[in-house]
Design a protein around this motif. Structure first.
Motif, PDB file in Angstrom:
ATOM      1  N   ALA A  91       0.834  -1.200   0.000  1.00 44.39           N
ATOM      2  CA  ALA A  91       0.000   0.000   0.000  1.00 44.39           C
ATOM      3  C   ALA A  91       0.868   1.247   0.000  1.00 44.39           C
ATOM      4  N   LYS A  92       0.366   2.317  -0.598  1.00 46.73           N
ATOM      5  CA  LYS A  92       1.124   3.552  -0.736  1.00 46.73           C
ATOM      6  C   LYS A  92       1.589   4.083   0.616  1.00 46.73           C
ATOM      7  N   GLU A  93       0.737   3.923   1.637  1.00 45.33           N
ATOM      8  CA  GLU A  93       1.072   4.431   2.970  1.00 45.33           C
ATOM      9  C   GLU A  93       2.262   3.701   3.590  1.00 45.33           C
ATOM     10  N   ALA A  94       2.476   2.478   3.150  1.00 50.18           N
ATOM     11  CA  ALA A  94       3.558   1.668   3.720  1.00 50.18           C
ATOM     12  C   ALA A  94       4.852   1.735   2.910  1.00 50.18           C
ATOM     13  N   CYS A 174      10.149  11.100  -0.173  1.00 51.55           N
ATOM     14  CA  CYS A 174       9.051  11.999   0.226  1.00 51.55           C
ATOM     15  C   CYS A 174       9.238  13.388  -0.385  1.00 51.55           C
ATOM     16  N   SER A 177       8.339  13.093  -4.056  1.00 51.06           N
ATOM     17  CA  SER A 177       6.895  12.948  -4.225  1.00 51.06           C
ATOM     18  C   SER A 177       6.158  14.257  -3.943  1.00 51.06           C
ATOM     19  N   TYR A 178       6.546  14.940  -2.851  1.00 52.72           N
ATOM     20  CA  TYR A 178       5.894  16.198  -2.474  1.00 52.72           C
ATOM     21  C   TYR A 178       6.118  17.261  -3.544  1.00 52.72           C
TER      22      TYR A 178
END
Length: 288
Positions: A91-94, A174, A177-178
């Motif tokens: 999952a994206k969150e992981a 991160c 991605s941000y």
């Protein structure tokens, strides 16, 4: 047919990561080598001046050049492979956990090449007697053995590199991605933008993990007599540094180390992204 093209694309991705990582590693290590020498001498037990001061700041460049490309190539081909296989399953969150795991495994692979080169390089950087890298490693093997000599500090290097990468790569991913999401409408970043993200991630990680680097350096530079008389474990050396130099000693060389990796992160990740994408596009041109 589609599966064949997918497999070919994956192979090209691995080759581009391998070659791009090697080129980037060699480039940044040669350009910023003097900062590494100064950092090592500041961390040496005999003190900066006795370790060579500002003299001969390119001593030890040979083993760095020999080991730089292979270790960087091994790191990135491992890291990119783990990312490639895990992304569809996680999952994206992981995903930050995937980045941490991938970077940790990649560091262990890279250290198989890095540690002997570090032993030779750092002993040359802090020695007033000239010896070739081959003689240093042969001497280490003859008098100290394979694991206690040639691979001296392997454990402490792993203990430095894994926390470093666990901090660095989630920050890097991160940031990328941000920035892509908020400033580029999810368009892939240009190499200079990846470079900025790399410098932020590298500088932050370098400052935080300096104590681990100090301990690793002291273990690698320890005299043979000292190595035989006491077990050079990470914990024992950590306590020795604190006892002799205090907490301040754990942050010896923090400024050149942070500057070195901050600048190195910019050059390294920017050149890696550029080289990887260029090589990948060249290899893919045959597929198209």
């Amino acid at each position: 047919m589609a599966q064949v093209e997918e497999d070919l694309t994956h192979n090209h991705m691995l080759w581009s990561a391998f070659l791009g990582g090697g080129a980037a590693g060699l480039f940044v290590d040669v350009v910023l080598f003097p900062l590494d020498t100064i950092k090592t001498r500041l961390q040496a037990e005999q003190g900066f001046k006795n370790a060579g001061g500002f003299r001969g700041i390119y001593k030890g460049l040979g083993p760095q050049v020999v080991g730089s490309a292979p270790q960087a190539a091994l790191f990135f081909v491992t890291y990119e492979s783990i990312k490639h296989y895990c992304e569809p399953l996680v999952a994206k969150e992981a995903m930050p956990l995937v980045y941490m795991f991938g970077a940790s495994v990649a560091e262990v692979m890279a250290c198989l090449v890095r540690v002997p080169m570090e032993v030779a390089k750092q002993r040359k950087q802090t020695s007033i007697v000239y010896k070739s890298s081959i003689r240093i490693l042969l001497g280490a093997y003859k008098y100290e053995g394979f694991f206690k000599g040639v691979y001296r500090g392997f454990g402490s290097t792993i203990m430095r590199e894994i926390p470093f990468s666990i901090i660095q790569f989630p920050i890097l991913e991160c940031c990328k991605s941000y920035y892509s999401k908020n400033f580029k409408n999810n368009i892939p970043l240009d190499p200079w933008e990846v470079a900025v993200c790399g410098s932020i991630a590298g500088g932050t990680s370098a400052a935080v993990t300096t104590p681990l680097d100090v301990v690793k350096t002291r273990i690698m530079l320890a005299e043979r007599k000292s190595a035989k008389n006491e077990s050079l474990t990470f914990t024992r050396m950590f306590r020795k540094v604190v006892k002799k130099d205090g907490v301040k000693g754990l942050f010896a060389g923090v400024v050149p180390r942070t500057l070195w990796i901050f600048l190195g992160g910019y050059i390294f990740f920017g050149s890696y992204d550029f080289a990887k994408n260029t090589i990948f596009d060249f290899l893919q041109s045959d597929v198209r």
